[in-house]
Scaffold this active site. Structure first.
Site, mmCIF file in Angstrom:
data_model
loop_
_atom_site.group_PDB
_atom_site.id
_atom_site.type_symbol
_atom_site.label_atom_id
_atom_site.label_comp_id
_atom_site.label_asym_id
_atom_site.label_seq_id
_atom_site.Cartn_x
_atom_site.Cartn_y
_atom_site.Cartn_z
ATOM 1 C CG HIS A 74 -24.128 0.361 -2.159
ATOM 2 N ND1 HIS A 74 -23.958 0.129 -3.540
ATOM 3 C CD2 HIS A 74 -23.185 0.986 -2.036
ATOM 4 C CE1 HIS A 74 -22.410 0.863 -3.742
ATOM 5 N NE2 HIS A 74 -22.114 0.834 -2.767
ATOM 6 N NE ARG A 96 -18.466 1.061 -7.034
ATOM 7 C CZ ARG A 96 -18.279 1.282 -5.860
ATOM 8 N NH1 ARG A 96 -18.641 0.723 -4.947
ATOM 9 N NH2 ARG A 96 -18.408 2.861 -5.385
HETATM 10 N N1 LIG Z 1 -20.728 -1.598 -0.995
HETATM 11 C C1 LIG Z 1 -20.306 -0.498 -0.551
HETATM 12 O O1 LIG Z 1 -20.564 0.097 0.333
HETATM 13 C C2 LIG Z 1 -18.397 -0.605 -0.451
HETATM 14 C C3 LIG Z 1 -18.137 0.652 0.830
HETATM 15 C C4 LIG Z 1 -17.186 0.634 0.606
HETATM 16 C C5 LIG Z 1 -15.743 0.570 -0.676
HETATM 17 N N2 LIG Z 1 -16.762 -0.215 -1.973
HETATM 18 C C6 LIG Z 1 -15.220 -0.960 -2.996
HETATM 19 O O2 LIG Z 1 -14.894 -1.444 -1.909
HETATM 20 C C7 LIG Z 1 -13.447 -1.535 -2.767
HETATM 21 C C8 LIG Z 1 -12.393 -1.192 -1.883
HETATM 22 O O3 LIG Z 1 -12.181 -0.438 -1.649
HETATM 23 P P1 LIG Z 1 -10.692 -0.285 -0.777
HETATM 24 O O4 LIG Z 1 -10.613 0.756 0.763
HETATM 25 O O5 LIG Z 1 -10.172 -1.640 0.333
HETATM 26 O O6 LIG Z 1 -10.017 -0.494 -1.684
HETATM 27 P P2 LIG Z 1 -7.571 -0.904 -1.807
HETATM 28 O O7 LIG Z 1 -7.088 0.090 -0.109
HETATM 29 O O8 LIG Z 1 -7.218 0.635 -3.134
HETATM 30 O O9 LIG Z 1 -8.030 -1.984 -2.029
HETATM 31 C C9 LIG Z 1 -7.771 -2.511 -3.347
HETATM 32 C C10 LIG Z 1 -7.517 -4.271 -3.746
HETATM 33 O O10 LIG Z 1 -8.022 -4.935 -4.674
HETATM 34 C C11 LIG Z 1 -6.438 -5.425 -5.073
HETATM 35 N N3 LIG Z 1 -6.603 -5.042 -6.447
HETATM 36 C C12 LIG Z 1 -7.562 -4.080 -7.542
HETATM 37 N N4 LIG Z 1 -6.829 -4.348 -9.136
HETATM 38 C C13 LIG Z 1 -7.134 -6.359 -8.550
HETATM 39 C C14 LIG Z 1 -6.800 -7.180 -9.820
HETATM 40 N N5 LIG Z 1 -6.958 -6.443 -10.934
HETATM 41 N N6 LIG Z 1 -6.459 -7.826 -9.046
HETATM 42 C C15 LIG Z 1 -6.370 -8.171 -8.226
HETATM 43 N N7 LIG Z 1 -6.280 -7.588 -6.513
HETATM 44 C C16 LIG Z 1 -6.482 -5.846 -7.083
HETATM 45 C C17 LIG Z 1 -5.690 -5.009 -4.959
HETATM 46 O O11 LIG Z 1 -4.313 -5.457 -5.277
HETATM 47 P P3 LIG Z 1 -2.922 -5.101 -3.991
HETATM 48 O O12 LIG Z 1 -2.928 -4.612 -2.927
HETATM 49 O O13 LIG Z 1 -2.013 -5.460 -5.039
HETATM 50 O O14 LIG Z 1 -2.846 -3.124 -4.878
HETATM 51 C C18 LIG Z 1 -5.946 -4.044 -2.798
HETATM 52 O O15 LIG Z 1 -5.391 -4.822 -2.616
HETATM 53 C C19 LIG Z 1 -13.466 -0.035 -3.884
HETATM 54 O O16 LIG Z 1 -13.230 0.025 -4.640
HETATM 55 C C20 LIG Z 1 -15.380 0.269 -3.782
HETATM 56 O O17 LIG Z 1 -15.846 0.012 -4.769
HETATM 57 C C21 LIG Z 1 -17.788 -0.480 -1.927
#
Ligand SMILES: NC(=O)c1ccc[n+]([C@@H]2O[C@H](COP(=O)([O-])OP(=O)(O)OC[C@H]3O[C@@H](n4cnc5c(N)ncnc54)[C@H](OP(=O)(O)O)[C@@H]3O)[C@@H](O)[C@H]2O)c1
Length: 307
Positions: free
Chosen positions: A270, A222
């Site tokens: 994006h 993001r």
């Molecule tokens: N550009 C695009 O087209 C696109 C597409 C899809 C998603 N995204 C973005 O990618 C993000 C990640 O997706 P995901 O499915 O992989 O999410 P997810 O499975 O919820 O994983 C989030 C990761 O971030 C870590 N995290 C969260 N808050 C943190 C903090 N304060 N300090 C350190 N680590 C932290 C979490 O740690 P823990 O393991 O300890 O919980 C987890 O490892 C989404 O939220 C979205 O914004 C972008």
């Protein structure tokens, strides 16, 4: 079972057809022609008036991985679980995009492009991979898929998470206390964090300056996690070698934004991982079937943490 679908734009027809095929017995309506209390709502960036009129009773499904936009809707009911997409066809796309960005940095394609402009035939020494660690911020569903692919290519991989997390062949760092050491050994920083109150503005001048000289930044999470001016300052000072950015504080990226024409920034609109309708609906339908059978589902959002 009553399901309400809210998707902006004309894509709603494809979502509706896929949902009707997966759950033929469901009564599906499309916002704004809606029952006030559907069992389930499937939404993407709903307007504030949506939840002012609609109160789903069983669950709200977010038709994306990131829930920041949904949680920002003040009218979102507190008493119903929010469930997000997990992979649903996005991980493979994210792996492609990040691998391309990492290999572009590792194989010094920007330097060769410049040499080409100058008509210079000058092979550069191959960089040792062992000294080219990839640091992934966030080892969730997408971060772990990217980590595994980059390990497969032979890169050392390190990851930063909120809680300590053991991921095979990934050097783990966690919490605010682990960030400095994580950044100090990272040659390509890949951001795959959710946008939360803890991560917005995380990549400011102080954090980015901890990366070693010549490091690259890839943001596919993001836009608001990065402080734009600080990234620009570190690129201009030569501390950072380049950035590949897919997400921005304002989207579409405004025409006057300096990212557009910066020589060491790659901008994409994006597109690193787009939602795949069939995979997403198959996942949501499978979770609805489980909920109807009284079984637990994964991907429930922790509202306090914001992801
Ligand atoms: N550009 C695009 O087209 C696109 C597409 C899809 C998603 N995204 C973005 O990618 C993000 C990640 O997706 P995901 O499915 O992989 O999410 P997810 O499975 O919820 O994983 C989030 C990761 O971030 C870590 N995290 C969260 N808050 C943190 C903090 N304060 N300090 C350190 N680590 C932290 C979490 O740690 P823990 O393991 O300890 O919980 C987890 O490892 C989404 O939220 C979205 O914004 C972008």
């Amino acid at each position: 079972m009553k399901i309400l679908l809210q998707v902006p734009g004309r894509a709603v027809e494809r979502w509706h057809a896929a949902l009707a095929a997966e759950l033929p017995d469901a009564e599906i309506s499309v916002w704004p022609a809606s029952p006030a209390r559907p069992d389930y709502a499937l939404v993407w960036k709903p307007p504030a008036e949506f939840f002012a009129a609609i109160h789903p009773t069983r669950a709200v499904f977010n038709l994306g991985a990131g829930v920041d936009a949904l949680l920002a809707v003040a009218t979102l009911p507190r008493d119903v679980p929010v469930v997000r997409l997990e992979d649903a066809g996005m991980a493979a796309q994210m792996v492609e995009y990040v691998t391309l960005a990492v290999l572009r940095a590792y194989r010094e394609m920007d330097a060769y492009a410049e040499q080409q402009r100058n008509g210079a035939w000058r092979p550069r020494p191959q960089l040792p991979k062992s000294g080219f660690a990839i640091g992934i911020l966030g080892l969730g569903v997408l971060g772990q898929a990217v980590a595994s692919a980059l390990r497969g290519l032979g890169f050392p991989v390190r990851g930063w998470t909120r809680k300590p997390k053991a991921v095979p062949q990934v050097e783990g760092f966690s919490g605010p206390g682990g960030l400095a050491a994580f950044l100090a050994g990272t040659r390509v920083l890949v951001c795959l964090l959710p946008s939360t109150r803890d991560t917005r503005g995380l990549l400011d001048r102080r954090a980015l300056a901890r990366l070693p000289q010549g490091a690259h930044v890839v943001n596919v999470a993001r836009g608001e996690i990065v402080v734009d001016e600080d990234l620009l300052a570190l690129l201009d000072s030569g501390h950072l070698a380049g950035a590949v950015l897919d997400v921005f504080r304002i989207e579409p990226l405004p025409p006057a934004h300096p990212f557009w024409h910066h020589p060491r920034i790659v901008v994409t609109p994006h597109v690193s991982a787009v939602t795949v309708v069939a995979d997403s609906i198959a996942q949501v339908a499978a979770k609805i079937r489980r909920l109807e059978a009284g079984l637990p589902v994964s991907g429930i959002v922790d509202r306090t943490l914001g992801y």
